[in-house]
Enzyme design. Structure first.
Site, short mmCIF file in Angstrom:
data_model
loop_
_atom_site.label_atom_id
_atom_site.label_comp_id
_atom_site.label_asym_id
_atom_site.label_seq_id
_atom_site.Cartn_x
_atom_site.Cartn_y
_atom_site.Cartn_z
N GLY A 120 0.15 -1.28 0.45
CA GLY A 120 -0.09 -0.03 0.01
C GLY A 120 1.24 0.92 -0.10
CG LEU A 121 -0.48 4.50 -2.04
CD1 LEU A 121 -1.42 5.67 -2.18
CD2 LEU A 121 0.63 5.20 -3.12
CB SER A 122 4.11 6.60 2.09
OG SER A 122 4.75 6.92 2.73
N GLY A 123 2.42 5.71 4.79
CA GLY A 123 0.93 6.57 5.07
C GLY A 123 -0.73 5.73 5.29
CB SER A 124 -1.39 3.28 3.65
OG SER A 124 -0.32 1.62 3.21
N GLY A 125 -0.76 2.42 6.74
CA GLY A 125 -1.45 1.60 8.08
C GLY A 125 -0.55 0.51 7.71
CE LYS A 126 3.45 0.37 2.97
NZ LYS A 126 3.08 1.20 3.32
CB SER A 127 5.02 0.03 9.29
OG SER A 127 5.89 0.64 8.30
CB SER B 228 5.74 -4.48 -3.30
OG SER B 228 5.20 -4.24 -1.72
#
Ligand SMILES: Nc1ncnc2c1ncn2[C@@H]1O[C@H](COP(=O)(O)OS(=O)(=O)O)[C@@H](OP(=O)(O)O)[C@H]1O
Ligand SMILES: Nc1ncnc2c1ncn2[C@@H]1O[C@H](COP(=O)(O)OP(=O)(O)O)[C@@H](O)[C@H]1O
Length: 314
Positions: free
Chosen positions: A144-151, A218
């Site tokens: 997902g985009l940067s800031g989408s909550g992946k981490s 990715s």
């Protein structure tokens, strides 16, 4: 008795049955495993009730493997192997059972720039490790985009699974770029290499029986799909953080979107670099009427999926 000081530990019977040598001291006076008198082993060995044929079957594989590897050390050449069979308990240099070009001739491969390499197979396999861990190794690929909550999701998932006694490891894009991938930039070819390397490492973790959580932007479908193809069917679970750009940009926890909009970062994903959303993810996490579930609730969705698919037991 022709084996001295050779101690074995039996860890499982059945699909993953293995007897491991636990002592490094051993003595091989003769090479034929038939000379070991294995049929005389008692039916009850090491506290486990098994038939002598079961013991014999899983016993001989590792012994032959030890013989083979000893031969390798003595002669220094793979061609000297006298071994001609193949079963799941062999520790041998081979691509697979069909990897031998003939009796005693292991097949050499060329993979990328690596020439004359031979896969070395070990008798302790993924399923044995999974049995130990009481889980199934897999890769949860969060994109997902940067800031989408992946981490945030990766951490919540790690916590949730840890609390259930499951072994996880997180490969976070930012973190992996601090070490293994520190030589890579955000140019397209470097992002592709970043994804490829992370996919390969994730595959190793999954093979170790670990539930590996890879969280990186990715952005390219082709590279994500290539990582999927590294794993067995079902073992790659893609989680798409389907959060719109304007939401990610409003969050902007690192101030990177602001810098990108100001032209101070070039090629920022979603701003002036592409993101190709997945089309067939196993799990899509998106906002409901403008409201995002809490990270723990999102993690529970993924954990339920793993549970349903049998990844939380061996
Ligand atoms: N140009 C550009 N584009 C996108 N992201 C950038 C860029 N430069 C630095 N960053 C920071 O790097 C983190 C993304 O690294 P990844 O390895 O996940 O990216 S990628 O998969 O190779 O595209 C990303 O972290 P997340 O915000 O956690 O996604 C950013 O903090
Ligand atoms: N489920 C959520 N609901 C609301 N805010 C979230 C949620 N998950 C993450 N955030 C917030 O969004 C921001 C970006 O999260 P982060 O996990 O760093 O995203 P990424 O790793 O995709 O860049 C952080 O400020 C985080 O607190």
């Amino acid at each position: 008795m022709i084996i001295r000081s050779l101690r074995f530990k039996m860890v499982a019977i059945g699909k993953c049955s293995s007897i491991y040598r636990t002592s490094p001291e051993f003595d091989f006076p003769e090479t034929s495993s038939r000379k070991l008198g294995l049929s005389k082993l008692p039916d009850k060995s090491f506290g486990f009730s098994v038939s002598s044929s079961e013991v014999k079957t899983s016993f001989i594989g590792p012994l032959r493997a030890i013989e083979a590897s000893r031969t390798s050390h003595v002669n220094g050449k793979a061609e000297k192997f006298q071994w001609a069979g193949c079963d799941s308990n062999e520790d041998l240099p081979t691509n697979d059972c069909n990897g031998f070009a003939g009796k005693g001739t292991p097949q050499m491969s060329t993979i990328g720039n690596s020439t004359n390499i031979v896969w070395h197979k070990c008798s302790v396999e993924k399923c044995d490790r999974e049995e130990l861990l009481q889980q199934r190794g897999c890769v949860i690929w969060v994109t997902g985009l940067s800031g989408s909550g992946k981490s945030t999701l990766a951490c919540a998932l790690g916590r949730g699974l840890h609390a259930r006694g499951k072994l996880t490891y997180i490969l976070d894009g930012d973190n992996v770029r601090h070490g293994l991938n520190r030589d890579l930039s955000f140019r397209a070819e470097d992002r592709a290499e970043n994804i490829r390397r992370t996919g390969e490492v994730a595959k190793l973790f999954a093979d170790a029986g670990v539930i590996c959580i890879a969280s990186l932007i990715s952005p390219y479908r082709k590279e994500r799909d290539a990582c999927r193809a590294l794993l067995a069917e079902g073992d790659f679970i893609e989680v798409f953080m389907d959060v719109p750009l304007h939401v990610c940009e409003a969050r902007d926890p690192k101030g990177l979107y602001k810098l990108a909009r100001a032209g101070k970062i070039k090629g920022f994903t979603g701003v002036d670099d592409p993101y190709e959303p997945p089309q067939t993810s196993e799990i899509v996490l998106r906002q409901n009427q403008g409201i995002c579930d809490s990270p723990n609730d999102l993690a529970d969705i993924v954990i339920s999926y793993l549970d349903k698919k049998g990844y939380l037991k061996a």
